[in-house]
Enzyme design. Structure first.
Site, PDB file in Angstrom:
ATOM      1  N   ASN A   1       0.376  -2.530  -1.049  1.00 42.89           N
ATOM      2  CA  ASN A   1       0.031  -1.691  -2.019  1.00 42.89           C
ATOM      3  C   ASN A   1       0.786  -1.840  -3.277  1.00 42.89           C
ATOM      4  O   ASN A   1       0.813  -1.668  -4.415  1.00 42.89           O
ATOM      5  CB  ASN A   1      -0.209  -0.249  -1.815  1.00 42.89           C
ATOM      6  CG  ASN A   1      -1.376  -0.350  -0.702  1.00 42.89           C
ATOM      7  OD1 ASN A   1      -2.120  -1.200  -0.666  1.00 42.89           O
ATOM      8  ND2 ASN A   1      -1.626   0.624   0.006  1.00 42.89           N
TER       9      ASN A   1
ATOM     10  N   THR B   1       7.738  13.553  -4.355  1.00 43.00           N
ATOM     11  CA  THR B   1       6.490  13.501  -4.949  1.00 43.00           C
ATOM     12  C   THR B   1       5.745  14.769  -4.529  1.00 43.00           C
ATOM     13  O   THR B   1       5.782  14.901  -3.113  1.00 43.00           O
ATOM     14  CB  THR B   1       5.569  12.119  -4.603  1.00 43.00           C
ATOM     15  OG1 THR B   1       5.441  11.908  -3.525  1.00 43.00           O
ATOM     16  CG2 THR B   1       6.327  11.044  -5.513  1.00 43.00           C
TER      17      THR B   1
ATOM     18  N   ALA C   1      -3.013   5.569  -1.260  1.00 38.35           N
ATOM     19  CA  ALA C   1      -2.156   4.564  -1.906  1.00 38.35           C
ATOM     20  C   ALA C   1      -1.836   5.320  -3.363  1.00 38.35           C
ATOM     21  O   ALA C   1      -1.120   4.723  -4.230  1.00 38.35           O
ATOM     22  CB  ALA C   1      -2.724   3.412  -2.307  1.00 38.35           C
ATOM     23  N   ALA C   2      -1.939   6.616  -3.515  1.00 36.54           N
ATOM     24  CA  ALA C   2      -1.294   7.373  -4.651  1.00 36.54           C
ATOM     25  C   ALA C   2       0.134   7.210  -4.559  1.00 36.54           C
ATOM     26  O   ALA C   2       0.812   6.861  -5.616  1.00 36.54           O
ATOM     27  CB  ALA C   2      -1.872   8.776  -4.784  1.00 36.54           C
ATOM     28  N   GLY C   3       0.905   7.372  -3.566  1.00 37.78           N
ATOM     29  CA  GLY C   3       2.052   7.565  -3.439  1.00 37.78           C
ATOM     30  C   GLY C   3       2.723   6.119  -3.680  1.00 37.78           C
ATOM     31  O   GLY C   3       3.509   5.585  -4.218  1.00 37.78           O
ATOM     32  N   ASP C   4       1.816   4.907  -3.138  1.00 43.00           N
ATOM     33  CA  ASP C   4       2.340   3.447  -3.295  1.00 43.00           C
ATOM     34  C   ASP C   4       2.481   3.105  -4.840  1.00 43.00           C
ATOM     35  O   ASP C   4       3.296   2.376  -5.351  1.00 43.00           O
ATOM     36  CB  ASP C   4       1.448   2.666  -2.501  1.00 43.00           C
ATOM     37  CG  ASP C   4       1.532   3.027  -0.988  1.00 43.00           C
ATOM     38  OD1 ASP C   4       2.519   3.346  -0.577  1.00 43.00           O
ATOM     39  OD2 ASP C   4       0.380   2.706  -0.394  1.00 43.00           O
TER      40      ASP C   4
HETATM   41  O1  RIB Z   1      -0.315   4.492   1.683  1.00 45.64           O
HETATM   42  C1  RIB Z   1      -1.783   4.022   2.042  1.00 45.64           C
HETATM   43  C2  RIB Z   1      -1.552   2.899   3.128  1.00 45.64           C
HETATM   44  O2  RIB Z   1      -1.168   3.372   4.343  1.00 45.64           O
HETATM   45  C3  RIB Z   1      -2.908   2.163   3.122  1.00 45.64           C
HETATM   46  O3  RIB Z   1      -3.259   1.164   2.258  1.00 45.64           O
HETATM   47  C4  RIB Z   1      -2.679   2.070   4.883  1.00 45.64           C
HETATM   48  O4  RIB Z   1      -2.634   0.541   4.978  1.00 45.64           O
HETATM   49  C5  RIB Z   1      -1.519   2.666   5.356  1.00 45.64           C
HETATM   50  O5  RIB Z   1      -0.635   1.690   5.416  1.00 45.64           O
END
Ligand code: RIB
Length: 302
Positions: free
Chosen positions: A44, A222, A251-254
């Site tokens: 991500n 965050t 995935a907001a943090g990613d």
């Molecule tokens: O941060 C979100 C992610 O955490 C998801 O996409 C999932 O795969 C987990 O790894």
């Protein structure tokens, strides 16, 4: 073209169920919908960095299954260099079982699969990628020895080293901190790393200062709807969040981490890079799923 951002981390296939609420222990709950999308914190962040302006390479593992092929294709379709994405024979790809409730909260169980077999040696084999990078990002969904090696190598090479300590349940080895330029935990991760309660800006500042005392260069906590707190040797600065109606925070943090890294790699000063990450994360929470929710640079407000 050399990848300016190299992500060493996980790739997961996300199996996502939406339900009115998260199930309790022992309960069977009827949900509303199901979908399968590429995810994994490492992948991500690689997608976010690529969509938000950087040339990116991914170092990781998938299993020799259909999910593995799909995970790799998802990154290749973003022009991410996948030469260092290995295929582990006889092992499944990483999988994340995710339930999202009507309030957009999620609960996630991950099965590491190939991610658990990413060794320091398998990263070392692609040392040329690290040598040519400007920014190196790690998370905690691959073995700790591999994270430790990569952080130390990144420091040795003089690169900008980012650790997103996710998921974190325990404090990190103290020796890691001196190798980290930017440590980016969320509230619960900052709490797990320090043992201090973190539930607002002041408590986030205390935790960040503790992490800096232990050797982390700069810390960005965050805080979800409360924005982000940046703490460096010059003091702290709060960055408020854009107000949005969240649909799915997965995935907001990613997205924040990848956008921040892309900003640094593109030559933005760190405050501007934080804003790039925040604007992208604010859009991502209004969309469902991990990688499909991550916006492109042109979607961000100027
Ligand atoms: O941060 C979100 C992610 O955490 C998801 O996409 C999932 O795969 C987990 O790894």
């Amino acid at each position: 073209m050399h990848a300016k951002v190299v992500v060493v981390g996980s790739l997961n296939m996300d199996l996502v169920a939406r339900a009115e609420r998260l199930p309790r222990g022992g309960e069977t709950l009827a949900g509303d919908s199901f979908f399968t999308v590429p995810g994994g914190k490492g992948a991500n962040q690689a997608v976010a960095a690529a969509r938000l302006g950087a040339s990116v390479a991914m170092v990781g593992n998938v299993g020799d299954d259909a999910y593995g092929q799909q995970l790799r294709q998802a990154l290749e379709s973003e022009n991410i260099d996948c030469q260092a994405v290995g295929v582990c024979a006889g092992v499944s790809s990483g999988v994340a079982l995710i339930v999202v409730d009507a309030a957009s909260q999620n609960a996630i169980v991950i099965i590491p699969g190939g991610n658990g077999l990413l060794t320091p040696e398998s990263v070392q084999r692609f040392d040329a990628l690290l040598q040519n990078a400007e920014v190196i990002i790690c998370q905690l969904e691959v073995p700790p020895a591999t994270v430790a090696w990569t952080l130390a190598r990144g420091r040795e090479l003089g690169k900008t080293v980012i650790l997103n300590p996710a998921p974190a349940t325990d404090p990190l080895p103290r020796a890691w901190f001196a190798h980290i330029d930017y440590l980016i935990p969320n509230e619960s991760e900052a709490e797990a790393l320090t043992g201090l309660p973190v539930n607002d800006i002041d408590s986030a500042r205390c935790a960040a200062e503790r992490l800096r005392e232990w050797g982390a260069g700069k810390v960005i906590v965050t805080l979800g709807a409360e924005g982000a707190l940046f703490v460096s040797e010059h003091g702290s600065r709060h960055f408020p969040a854009t107000k949005v109606k969240p649909l799915d925070t997965t995935a907001a943090g990613d997205t924040f981490v990848g956008g921040f890294a892309a900003g640094l790699a593109c030559g933005l000063e760190e405050g501007e890079a934080i804003v790039r990450g925040q604007r992208a994360a604010a859009i991502s929470v209004t969309r469902a799923g991990a990688q499909p929710s991550i916006p492109f640079l042109k979607e961000l407000a100027p």
